[in-house]
Design an enzyme around this catalytic site. Structure first.
Site, PDB file in Angstrom:
ATOM      1  N   GLN A   1      11.753 -15.699  13.830  1.00 20.02           N
ATOM      2  CA  GLN A   1      11.183 -15.303  12.550  1.00 20.02           C
ATOM      3  C   GLN A   1      11.402 -16.361  11.470  1.00 20.02           C
ATOM      4  O   GLN A   1      12.225 -17.261  11.610  1.00 20.02           O
ATOM      5  CB  GLN A   1      11.795 -13.976  12.094  1.00 20.02           C
ATOM      6  CG  GLN A   1      11.352 -12.787  12.929  1.00 20.02           C
ATOM      7  CD  GLN A   1      11.733 -11.465  12.294  1.00 20.02           C
ATOM      8  OE1 GLN A   1      12.735 -10.876  12.669  1.00 20.02           O
ATOM      9  NE2 GLN A   1      10.933 -11.004  11.352  1.00 20.02           N
ATOM     10  N   HIS A   2      10.632 -16.226  10.404  1.00 20.29           N
ATOM     11  CA  HIS A   2      10.822 -16.912   9.121  1.00 20.29           C
ATOM     12  C   HIS A   2      10.380 -18.372   9.082  1.00 20.29           C
ATOM     13  O   HIS A   2      10.260 -18.937   7.999  1.00 20.29           O
ATOM     14  CB  HIS A   2      12.291 -16.872   8.665  1.00 20.29           C
ATOM     15  CG  HIS A   2      12.969 -15.548   8.807  1.00 20.29           C
ATOM     16  ND1 HIS A   2      12.468 -14.393   8.240  1.00 20.29           N
ATOM     17  CD2 HIS A   2      14.105 -15.186   9.457  1.00 20.29           C
ATOM     18  CE1 HIS A   2      13.275 -13.387   8.526  1.00 20.29           C
ATOM     19  NE2 HIS A   2      14.273 -13.841   9.275  1.00 20.29           N
TER      20      HIS A   2
ATOM     21  N   ASP B   1      11.066 -11.803  16.816  1.00 13.85           N
ATOM     22  CA  ASP B   1      11.915 -11.693  18.009  1.00 13.85           C
ATOM     23  C   ASP B   1      12.665 -10.367  18.107  1.00 13.85           C
ATOM     24  O   ASP B   1      12.731  -9.761  19.186  1.00 13.85           O
ATOM     25  CB  ASP B   1      12.875 -12.880  18.123  1.00 13.85           C
ATOM     26  CG  ASP B   1      13.654 -13.158  16.850  1.00 13.85           C
ATOM     27  OD1 ASP B   1      13.557 -12.384  15.876  1.00 13.85           O
ATOM     28  OD2 ASP B   1      14.378 -14.173  16.816  1.00 13.85           O
TER      29      ASP B   1
END
Length: 474
Positions: free
Chosen positions: A71-72, A238
């Site tokens: 992520q991110h 995830d």
């Protein structure tokens, strides 16, 4: 038999599993490494994906595919589809001052007020890992790259787009075919989890303009096809993909015990934690995925085993030979600082030592209990946000230890389910792909171990929380 592919593009590597869509039986798999670092060009992910797919025997006979990803990560594309600069990953902390400034500005100088506003707006208080803070860093430090950025997406979005046959040099129109899902979008800092929409004003205030953003797909909505004709699922972040991989439902709390620890739950109510302990993410089914993260888990077991001169198996045996509560010995496991609670400068501590309780068995037990009590505090933070917990699903490298399983059942006071070790993120992506193919998520049977709920010693828990509070006040 219809086949589906699940992809896990994590920080360290890319894993591909090919499974039978009906039964979930593993047919074949592949894996390739990613380069280390907190700044990585997305081309490395694509190259690793191609290697992992080749190891897995290709996708030509696959009917649907889905991508779970870290992520991110900030992926910026120019109007031709070229990557503007290497992606800043979740673990790149250079935007920490930007996160702090975003909170202060929202509260007009009052950090508590600013945190409350962000929690209400997005479900999450800005920290350096979030994409929005990285966009602000980009605008401050690389203004030309910020101006070149025509579209912003996340790692799993970009890989799904590439699987559909798009990529560098595609031109502006294919950028409109970028797709994402709610779970990954909820980790950007510019998406309202509760309202299910992007927040253009946040982008205007961080990047300096509103770029093209991926369309947010429904949980089982196809986002295109590969050149070979396989449906491409919406994908997931995830943790949300791992939730699918272990078939977590509302009331299930997934506790992952790796180097660090993660506690997240499938919930039907959104989290809005102004303290910043709980990230108010979304899951991949239309529910929510409040999450708390700790920094210290199996590294505590490793350090204690090394100190005692034993391997991890023997550490577990020693821990089980000691009484619950380790004879009054209490370990606060903040060896690397801590994230939940937010104590970046804290250190670990050992309390209650006496001549009679200072034994290898009690020290081993205290290490296991300290880690699980820390994660139990993470669960308490989730419960304060309305999470109703009915069982623990224990995963990660530390989950197969009988000592960890027994202590978890006692520390949480809930039944514990321990699935067989697997590639949970890739498996969850494969399960989603099967759902896209058939219209509903399949019920794939999972082998594992079940541990009955324990009865936690209230004095032991109170003692742990007493010493943890002392650590917070130093």
């Amino acid at each position: 038999m219809p086949l589906v592919a699940g992809i896990d593009s994590s920080t360290q590597s890319c894993k591909v599993v090919i499974r039978d869509a009906a039964t979930g039986a593993l047919v074949r798999q592949g894996r390739a490494a990613h380069p280390e670092g907190t700044e990585v060009h997305p081309d490395h992910w694509w190259n690793a994906l191609q290697e992992a797919i080749a190891q897995a025997g290709g996708l030509d006979d696959v009917d649907a595919v889905s991508v779970g990803g870290q992520q991110h990560g900030m992926v910026c594309l120019d109007e031709s589809g070229e990557v503007v600069r290497p992606a800043l990953l979740w673990n790149d902390t250079r935007s920490a001052p930007d996160a702090e400034a975003m909170v202060m500005e929202a509260g007009e100088g009052d950090p508590a007020g600013g945190a409350a506003q962000w929690a209400a707006l997005t479900g999450t208080v800005p920290v350096a890992s979030l994409t929005a803070t990285k966009l602000r860093w980009l605008a401050r430090n690389e203004p030309e790259n910020a101006r070149r950025t025509a579209a912003v997406c996340l790692p799993h979005d970009w890989l799904s787009w590439r699987l559909a046959g798009h990529g560098p040099g595609s031109g502006p129109e294919p950028l409109r075919l970028l797709r994402t899902d709610r779970s990954d979008a909820s980790g950007t800092g510019y998406f309202s989890t509760e309202r299910n929409e992007f927040l253009p004003q946040v982008l205007e205030n961080t990047l300096g303009h509103v770029p093209l953003l991926p369309e947010v797909l429904g949980p089982l909505e196809a986002g295109g096809k590969t050149p070979a004709g396989a449906l491409i699922g919406p994908g997931a972040g995830d943790n949300a993909a791992a939730g699918l991989g272990v078939s977590a439902a509302v009331g299930d709390v997934v506790v992952s015990i790796g180097t660090s620890g993660t506690v997240f739950a499938v919930s039907d109510v959104p989290a809005k934690d102004a303290r910043g302990l709980v990230a108010g993410f979304a899951d991949a089914t239309g529910n929510y995925l409040p999450l708390a993260c700790t920094l210290n888990a199996t590294r505590i077991f490793d350090a204690t085993a090394s100190l005692l001169g034993v391997d991890l198996a023997e550490l577990g045996r020693l821990a089980l030979s000691a009484p619950e509560g380790a004879g009054g010995l209490t370990l606060i496991p903040y060896f690397q600082g801590e994230r939940t609670p937010n104590l970046p400068n804290a250190t670990g501590s050992l309390h209650g030592l006496t001549v009679s309780n200072y034994t290898p068995a009690n020290l081993a037990r205290a290490a296991v209990e300290g880690v699980l009590c820390s994660l139990a505090d993470g669960l308490a933070a989730l419960q304060a946000q309305g999470v109703a917990a009915r069982r623990i699903i224990l995963v990660g490298g530390g989950a197969q230890s009988e000592a960890v399983q027994q202590v978890a059942a006692a520390a949480f006071g809930l039944p514990v389910s321990v699935p067989e070790p697997g590639e949970y993120v890739a498996d969850g992506a494969a399960r989603q792909a099967a759902g896209v193919l058939t219209g509903s998520l399949p019920d794939w049977e999972m082998e594992g171990t079940n541990v009955a709920a324990g009865s936690p010693d209230p004095e032991f828990l109170a003692r742990y929380r007493h010493y943890a509070a002392k650590a917070a006040n130093h």
